[in-house]
Design a protein around this motif. Structure first.
Motif, PDB file in Angstrom:
ATOM      1  N   ILE A  20       0.845  -1.193   0.000  1.00 62.96           N
ATOM      2  CA  ILE A  20       0.000   0.000   0.000  1.00 62.96           C
ATOM      3  C   ILE A  20       0.880   1.244   0.000  1.00 62.96           C
ATOM      4  CG2 ILE A  20      -1.753   1.304   1.239  1.00 62.96           C
ATOM      5  CD1 ILE A  20      -2.772  -1.333   2.322  1.00 62.96           C
ATOM      6  N   HIS A  21       0.708   2.053  -1.050  1.00 60.52           N
ATOM      7  CA  HIS A  21       1.455   3.306  -1.177  1.00 60.52           C
ATOM      8  C   HIS A  21       0.572   4.527  -0.935  1.00 60.52           C
ATOM      9  CE1 HIS A  21       4.953   1.227  -2.842  1.00 60.52           C
ATOM     10  NE2 HIS A  21       4.104   0.537  -3.569  1.00 60.52           N
ATOM     11  N   CYS A  69       1.894  -4.547   3.346  1.00 61.26           N
ATOM     12  CA  CYS A  69       3.149  -3.805   3.507  1.00 61.26           C
ATOM     13  C   CYS A  69       2.897  -2.333   3.216  1.00 61.26           C
ATOM     14  CB  CYS A  69       4.193  -4.302   2.516  1.00 61.26           C
ATOM     15  SG  CYS A  69       4.394  -6.061   2.459  1.00 61.26           S
ATOM     16  N   THR A  70       3.558  -1.476   3.992  1.00 61.08           N
ATOM     17  CA  THR A  70       3.426  -0.046   3.745  1.00 61.08           C
ATOM     18  C   THR A  70       4.600   0.722   4.344  1.00 61.08           C
ATOM     19  OG1 THR A  70       1.945   1.857   3.921  1.00 61.08           O
ATOM     20  CG2 THR A  70       2.025   0.376   5.812  1.00 61.08           C
ATOM     21  N   PHE A  71       4.907   1.843   3.722  1.00 59.50           N
ATOM     22  CA  PHE A  71       5.884   2.778   4.265  1.00 59.50           C
ATOM     23  C   PHE A  71       5.199   3.816   5.145  1.00 59.50           C
ATOM     24  CE2 PHE A  71       8.244   1.453   0.439  1.00 59.50           C
ATOM     25  CZ  PHE A  71       9.471   1.161   1.008  1.00 59.50           C
ATOM     26  N   SER A  72       3.909   3.993   4.957  1.00 57.18           N
ATOM     27  CA  SER A  72       3.153   5.037   5.633  1.00 57.18           C
ATOM     28  C   SER A  72       2.836   4.667   7.083  1.00 57.18           C
ATOM     29  CB  SER A  72       1.844   5.294   4.883  1.00 57.18           C
ATOM     30  OG  SER A  72       0.974   6.081   5.642  1.00 57.18           O
ATOM     31  N   ASP A  83      -6.796  -7.939  13.335  1.00 57.50           N
ATOM     32  CA  ASP A  83      -6.082  -9.061  13.933  1.00 57.50           C
ATOM     33  C   ASP A  83      -5.576 -10.105  12.939  1.00 57.50           C
ATOM     34  OD1 ASP A  83      -6.365  -8.071  16.490  1.00 57.50           O
ATOM     35  OD2 ASP A  83      -8.275  -9.097  16.796  1.00 57.50           O
ATOM     36  N   ASP A  84      -6.327 -10.416  11.916  1.00 58.71           N
ATOM     37  CA  ASP A  84      -5.991 -11.575  11.083  1.00 58.71           C
ATOM     38  C   ASP A  84      -5.222 -11.248   9.802  1.00 58.71           C
ATOM     39  OD1 ASP A  84      -8.174 -10.325  10.036  1.00 58.71           O
ATOM     40  OD2 ASP A  84      -9.212 -12.162   9.473  1.00 58.71           O
ATOM     41  N   LEU A  85      -4.394 -10.234   9.846  1.00 58.77           N
ATOM     42  CA  LEU A  85      -3.485  -9.989   8.736  1.00 58.77           C
ATOM     43  C   LEU A  85      -2.090  -9.751   9.276  1.00 58.77           C
ATOM     44  CD1 LEU A  85      -2.705  -6.708   8.332  1.00 58.77           C
ATOM     45  CD2 LEU A  85      -5.011  -6.653   7.489  1.00 58.77           C
ATOM     46  N   PHE A  86      -1.116 -10.057   8.459  1.00 57.45           N
ATOM     47  CA  PHE A  86       0.269  -9.843   8.842  1.00 57.45           C
ATOM     48  C   PHE A  86       0.691  -8.505   8.273  1.00 57.45           C
ATOM     49  CE2 PHE A  86       4.817 -10.267   7.815  1.00 57.45           C
ATOM     50  CZ  PHE A  86       5.313 -10.433   9.092  1.00 57.45           C
ATOM     51  N   LEU A  87       1.111  -7.607   9.131  1.00 55.08           N
ATOM     52  CA  LEU A  87       1.491  -6.257   8.733  1.00 55.08           C
ATOM     53  C   LEU A  87       3.003  -6.138   8.732  1.00 55.08           C
ATOM     54  CD1 LEU A  87       0.390  -3.464   7.996  1.00 55.08           C
ATOM     55  CD2 LEU A  87       0.320  -2.946  10.425  1.00 55.08           C
ATOM     56  N   LEU A  88       3.557  -5.801   7.586  1.00 55.56           N
ATOM     57  CA  LEU A  88       5.001  -5.679   7.448  1.00 55.56           C
ATOM     58  C   LEU A  88       5.368  -4.216   7.254  1.00 55.56           C
ATOM     59  CD1 LEU A  88       7.710  -7.204   7.137  1.00 55.56           C
ATOM     60  CD2 LEU A  88       7.293  -7.175   4.689  1.00 55.56           C
ATOM     61  N   ASP A  89       6.242  -3.729   8.108  1.00 51.90           N
ATOM     62  CA  ASP A  89       6.710  -2.344   8.048  1.00 51.90           C
ATOM     63  C   ASP A  89       7.878  -2.271   7.078  1.00 51.90           C
ATOM     64  OD1 ASP A  89       7.547   0.244   8.457  1.00 51.90           O
ATOM     65  OD2 ASP A  89       7.818   0.036  10.619  1.00 51.90           O
ATOM     66  N   LEU A  90       7.710  -1.594   5.961  1.00 57.38           N
ATOM     67  CA  LEU A  90       8.744  -1.513   4.938  1.00 57.38           C
ATOM     68  C   LEU A  90       9.872  -0.558   5.301  1.00 57.38           C
ATOM     69  CD1 LEU A  90       6.619  -1.600   1.672  1.00 57.38           C
ATOM     70  CD2 LEU A  90       7.826  -3.457   2.803  1.00 57.38           C
ATOM     71  N   SER A  91       9.761   0.110   6.422  1.00 58.73           N
ATOM     72  CA  SER A  91      10.845   0.994   6.839  1.00 58.73           C
ATOM     73  C   SER A  91      11.947   0.230   7.584  1.00 58.73           C
ATOM     74  CB  SER A  91      10.314   2.136   7.697  1.00 58.73           C
ATOM     75  OG  SER A  91       9.779   1.640   8.901  1.00 58.73           O
TER      76      SER A  91
END
Length: 115
Positions: free
Chosen positions: A52-53, A74-77, A88-96
């Motif tokens: 997500i940008h 994934c997001t930088f924001s 709860d049921d998603l994996f959130l990846l911090d692109l920073s």
């Protein structure tokens, strides 16, 4: 051994190159830049990865969310990340994060969810 199929939505095509390079031995990545191509194909994938940008892409994610396929977002924001942390049921990846941290987290998630 047949590779698991992973759908990647990445409108800027930057993170998808990293994925293909790092995980090409175990997974077959299909990258989409355009959301309109998602109709009736999501069920064919073991996992989806959504980069997500912008807020528009966040809206696109919400349109397909809860279709039963494991999801990595994934997001930088930092603003978008804070909105998604409540789900709860998603994996959130911090692109920073640094590449080695992302690689470890993704490896753990991809292998534990799909195998």
């Amino acid at each position: 051994m047949k590779k698991k199929k992973v759908l990647v939505y990445d409108s800027q095509h930057c993170f998808s190159r990293f994925l293909k390079y790092e995980f090409k031995k175990d997974f077959a990545f299909e990258v989409y830049k355009n959301f309109k191509k998602f109709d009736n194909i999501i069920e064919h994938y073991a996992i989806m990865l959504f980069v997500i940008h912008s807020d528009k892409e966040l809206y696109d994610l919400l349109r397909i969310y809860q279709r039963g396929t494991p999801l990595i977002v994934c997001t930088f924001s930092k603003e978008i990340k804070s909105k998604l942390e409540m789900i709860d049921d998603l994996f959130l990846l911090d692109l920073s994060k640094v590449k080695s941290e992302m690689r470890s987290e993704l490896k753990f998630f991809l292998h534990n969810v799909t195998f």
